[in-house]
Design an enzyme around this catalytic site. Structure first.
Site, PDB file in Angstrom:
ATOM      1  N   HIS B  55      -5.154   8.472  11.174  1.00  0.00           N
ATOM      2  CA  HIS B  55      -4.180   8.382  11.664  1.00  0.00           C
ATOM      3  C   HIS B  55      -4.199   9.777  12.713  1.00  0.00           C
ATOM      4  O   HIS B  55      -3.006  10.124  13.719  1.00  0.00           O
ATOM      5  CB  HIS B  55      -2.689   7.850  11.892  1.00  0.00           C
ATOM      6  CG  HIS B  55      -2.528   6.722  11.116  1.00  0.00           C
ATOM      7  ND1 HIS B  55      -2.588   5.201  11.831  1.00  0.00           N
ATOM      8  CD2 HIS B  55      -1.932   6.372   9.290  1.00  0.00           C
ATOM      9  CE1 HIS B  55      -2.287   4.334  10.976  1.00  0.00           C
ATOM     10  NE2 HIS B  55      -1.822   5.112   9.785  1.00  0.00           N
ATOM     11  N   HIS B 217      -0.964   0.366  12.464  1.00  0.00           N
ATOM     12  CA  HIS B 217      -2.158  -1.192  12.624  1.00  0.00           C
ATOM     13  C   HIS B 217      -1.782  -2.559  12.658  1.00  0.00           C
ATOM     14  O   HIS B 217      -3.472  -2.527  12.658  1.00  0.00           O
ATOM     15  CB  HIS B 217      -1.831  -1.161  11.098  1.00  0.00           C
ATOM     16  CG  HIS B 217      -1.146   0.014  10.129  1.00  0.00           C
ATOM     17  ND1 HIS B 217      -0.024   0.889   9.790  1.00  0.00           N
ATOM     18  CD2 HIS B 217      -1.815   1.142   9.639  1.00  0.00           C
ATOM     19  CE1 HIS B 217       0.409   1.560   9.203  1.00  0.00           C
ATOM     20  NE2 HIS B 217      -1.432   1.912   8.947  1.00  0.00           N
TER      21      HIS B 217
END
Ligand SMILES: Nc1ncnc2c1ncn2[C@@H]1O[C@H](COP(=O)(O)OP(=O)(O)O)[C@@H](O)[C@H]1O
Ligand SMILES: Nc1ncnc2c1ncn2[C@@H]1O[C@H](COP(=O)(O)OP(=O)(O)O)[C@@H](O)[C@H]1O
Ligand SMILES: [Mg+2]
Ligand SMILES: [Mg+2]
Ligand SMILES: [Mg+2]
Ligand SMILES: [Mg+2]
Lengths: 211, 343, 343, 211
Positions: B55, B217
């Site tokens: 991320h 996600h």
């Protein structure tokens, strides 16, 4: 030709076989977690089982229980994610319950699964029906208690069947834990990735004991 | 997906090594995969962040001056294992305890809790504040089921500043809790990222659809809606945030005169051009509602590989939060001078 | 390509409006499509940047404290027309003249020159320094044919700092010229961006190829090479930069003990994860060669929509350039505190 | 039925027709610039010609020259990019050379193209053979000088042919200016985008005069 009981090094080899089976199944696990989670379960399990192989291969252990503790420690410290903590707890707590004996029979199998499953539920808070690996573990642990006096190969055959049935049953459940929980009813129709892993591991244990 | 990597199974390790090089002496590599500042003063209440890798620039890119003291880094999209959490905890601890501040995901909670148990064996006091800013992941009455998404950036910024002078772990915990309570986010996604080790997309979505309320996600939120204009979507996203402040009994509704931080985040492939176009509309809506935008953050800070999508985060400020916001800070991805960005 | 926009033909206008909102009071919209700081002091030598839009956060995101005073913004991938250049020039001028600092593209040169003619009609003195850091676009003997790519970030940062205290346009021009002379970049691309108005990719490239030395619109450089690992490619890219410093008779070769800034840039879709993995190798190569990396910049600052690719830029520092590098700065995309990023 | 000369308002309408033709041709221009440049030429010309339409439609002009100046100003201030400055220069300088008369004949056409082309070359530095729009402009200007005494419709037919031939010839050239220059030999085989634009504009002028 099945095995009624395993020696310590056979337990080790059985878990090495289970590790290979999981590594081989990475695409299946990836797809299961892609459908309901974030898609990393396959890679995580592969990483965990690679660490398991490193921790076990060519090593001697003082007891069957310690083999499982080593499996759990390797998974817990290499995988991360929900399943690292959960599988780590399963095998570490379960392994301690197996005790310091040098034979692994259906009785030890029952202890492994009961204590491991209880600790997983205590740690993660999931109950049966929440669509997690608990849905494969609880039937497996229950069945293991039932068949604790059978030869190990027969017991594992029954337990593997129960785990597979639990995995299949998870298809009909609505996820309430983990990343899949926000899917709600959309989680119906697909099995839980962790439950798939549990059924693969137990099936590999069965195959080892049957050979 | 052509990715610039070496070994697909080593990306998390290598990116953290690269991050240490980016910090160029300010931070060091600790234990298996943690990054920790070199100059944490004795007696400082420590702030630890962390979570899965992939991320970037969060979470580990938020270590820095007046920011977090360290980060425990997991593999791609996977919470860091307990030993990594523990190694980071030990390295940042200066005797006053450690605040864990991270996104509310089952895996993170399990592993950070196990890490905290290891730390408590060594008599290190640990507290945990979970970030659960994603309003689309559960109703306000079930905040413990909410995900942490981009709101972590203003929250960590503010907590990091406060940690420089916090007298105790209690004090820092209370401040972080307040920042969390006043922060809400909504994300949307147009297309998935991919898992570096497999090259597979993290989810599937139709060419003419947007996932409204999606997590970082690709976790579902409100549902799929037809592809919309930037203006339409910006209005819908802000409406969800306003409605949540309104419904939540723990906080007041957003009201005219309230001062906020606005953070417009890209989930990866969405360009700065698009962020600015969305920001233009968001600002107009806020001004129209009488909300005072104290400052703005814009950029790709909370991502999921090349996922396309954006999120809006709003943090309501009081004088204390504003004071900590205005302190300068510096990290490889998020820096500011004293005061506001805007004049 | 699902883009979060409103009217495909209005993206440049709307993104600049959004940018003004991101600056939240620090900058204002001027004329057709320029952005200018509000607090430019009387008697300051002004610094103006600019170029086509679509490469956000540059060029217009580099306006800010201790950075550029204003930017003339063109449409997507198109140099700003002369009237826009002129409007920006007039707005930043404080009587000491205006330095134009922009990338060397035919369209930009033509239009900025026409803008400068309009400014000179109004007795505003203008000087121009072109940025031509892309070593793959022409040999060192033909620098006037080189493109300006990511190297503009350290150059504008340094010139912006210097402009705060520059006594004259001459002084600022000389400083910017020195920064340009010491800056070299190499870019590579794995896949194209798209033109927002048409949705078409900016170029085509095979799935198993990388464009080595490609420009930020996909202009060819050294040629296409087979897809490579991050480590391999990082070595090749640095080798090209080292070779260029070596071949160029206007500058010394990079030698052990030299201090540099290293900038690892993403062209858009390439993730911070990948940048960090490339940076890890680049740093190792530089350390091995005895080069001292004074500071590191990493992030998606010079982009071409969702183009995948990276660039390395190296700026060799002397004491003067270092002094200006270390000044704090702030903009919507690039900020730092006093001193180095790294400890 | 062709026109030997145009009135001021016919010149305006001719350029409006050319504007429409370019807007219609956006995909062709986009593709040409994608192949050799950064792909924005089509959108840029569309933007420029939309501004041209705004500047011309329904307006009266004091002379034919002023129509072209207005075209150039609209293009220069709306397009940006290399072609905005170049087309702006072409029509602004060329328009001034057309002078203040109220008829547009082949003589004015020749003046427009000669002065416009000269100023483009002075401003941009491109010579014939550099694979730019100069390669369509120079033959067009040369031909216009040759046919400056013919009726306008006939002159434009010849000039349009010359521009088209110049565009075709640009296919065989190696780019040395603008964004395509780094392509080197790879620029062979494709026409220059700006030359395509020039040929489309002149062809539209021819069609208007022929009708
Ligand atoms: N609280 C929990 N208790 C038991 N198992 C859980 C729990 N949360 C998640 N799991 C299991 O973990 C699996 C997901 O593992 P993985 O994808 O590796 O982790 P993550 O969810 O962090 O990405 C789920 O399929 C589920 O079986
Ligand atoms: N120096 C020059 N002289 C004449 N024409 C030029 C020059 N540079 C570029 N051009 C023309 O401009 C065209 C490209 O225009 P456009 O794509 O709109 O601008 P940009 O190159 O800025 O993207 C080229 O095809 C070429 O015909
Ligand atoms: Mg997962
Ligand atoms: Mg995960
Ligand atoms: Mg262009
Ligand atoms: Mg072009």
């Amino acid at each position: 030709m099945g095995k009624a009981s395993l020696t310590i090094s056979e337990v080790r080899d059985m878990m090495l076989a289970a590790a290979d089976k999981i590594i081989e199944s990475e695409p299946i696990l990836t797809d299961a977690d892609r459908a309901l989670g974030d898609g990393d379960h396959g890679v995580g399990m592969e990483r965990g089982m690679t660490a398991v192989k490193e921790a076990l291969a060519g090593k001697d252990f003082p007891s069957a229980g310690k083999v499982f503790v080593a499996v759990g420690t390797a998974m817990m410290s290499s995988m991360g994610g929900a399943s690292g903590a959960i599988f780590g707890t399963l095998f570490r707590s379960g392994g301690k319950a197996v005790g310091e004996g040098d034979a692994f029979t259906a009785k030890e199998l029952a202890a492994l699964l009961r204590e491991g499953t209880d600790q997983v539920m205590a740690r993660g808070g999931a109950k049966p029906g929440d669509k997690t690996m608990v849905d494969a573990l609880v039937p497996a642990a229950d069945k293991a208690a039932e068949v604790a006096t059978l030869p190990l190969d027969e017991a594992l055959a029954a337990v593997a069947e129960a785990a597979a049935a639990g995995r299949d049953a998870s298809e009909g459940m609505i996820a309430t834990m983990g990343r899949a929980k926000t899917l709600g009813e959309n989680s119906l129709g697909k099995p839980d990735a962790g439950a798939v892993s549990v059924s693969i591991i137990v099936a590999a244990m069965r195959d080892y004991a049957a050979a | 997906m052509k990715k610039l990597i070496n070994n697909p199974l080593k990306v998390a390790d290598e990116l953290v090594e690269g991050l240490v090089e980016a910090y160029n002496g300010e931070c060091r590599h600790v234990g298996t995969r943690s990054i920790v500042k070199n100059d944490i003063p004795d007696g400082k209440v420590a702030l630890l962040v962390g979570g899965g890798s992939g991320h970037e620039p969060i979470y580990h890119g938020l270590v820095g001056r007046n920011l977090a003291d360290g980060a425990a880094c997991g593999d791609i999209f996977a919470a860091p294992p307990p030993n990594i959490v523990f190694e980071a905890t030990e390295a940042v601890n200066r005797g006053k305890g450690v605040l864990y501040l991270y996104g509310n995901y089952a895996g993170d909670v399990l592993n950070f809790d196990l890490g905290a148990e290891l730390a408590s064996d060594e008599d290190i006091e640990v507290r945990t504040i979970l970030i659960w800013d994603d309003v689309c992941s559960a109703p306000p009455t079930e905040k413990k089921n909410r995900r942490g998404i981009a709101g972590l950036v203003p929250i960590v910024k503010i907590a990091g500043a406060a940690s420089q002078s916090a007298a105790s772990l209690d004090e820092l915990e209370a401040l972080a809790k307040k920042a969390v309570l006043q922060t809400r986010s909504v994300g949307v996604s147009m297309s998935p990222g991919s898992i570096p080790a497999t090259g597979k997309p993290t989810f599937d979505i139709d060419e003419d659809k947007i996932g409204l309320g999606m997590g970082i996600h690709g976790e579902p939120g409100v549902g799929e809606i037809p592809m919309a204009t930037a203006d339409d979507l910006s209005v819908q996203m802000l409406d969800l945030i306003f409605a949540d402040f309104e419904k939540d009994e723990e906080v007041a509704a957003l009201a005219p005169g309230d001062e906020i931080l606005l953070f417009v985040n890209s989930l990866g492939a969405t360009t700065m051009m698009e962020l600015l176009i969305a920001l233009r509309k968001a600002k107009a809506v806020l001004v129209e509602r009488g909300i005072r935008v104290h400052d703005v953050i814009v950029g790709p800070l909370v991502t999921c590989q090349e996922m396309a999508g954006i999120s809006f985060s709003i943090t309501r400020l009081d004088e204390e939060l504003k004071k900590y916001w205005e302190m300068p800070c510096q990290s490889v991805c998020f820096s500011k001078m004293e005061g506001r960005y805007g004049g």
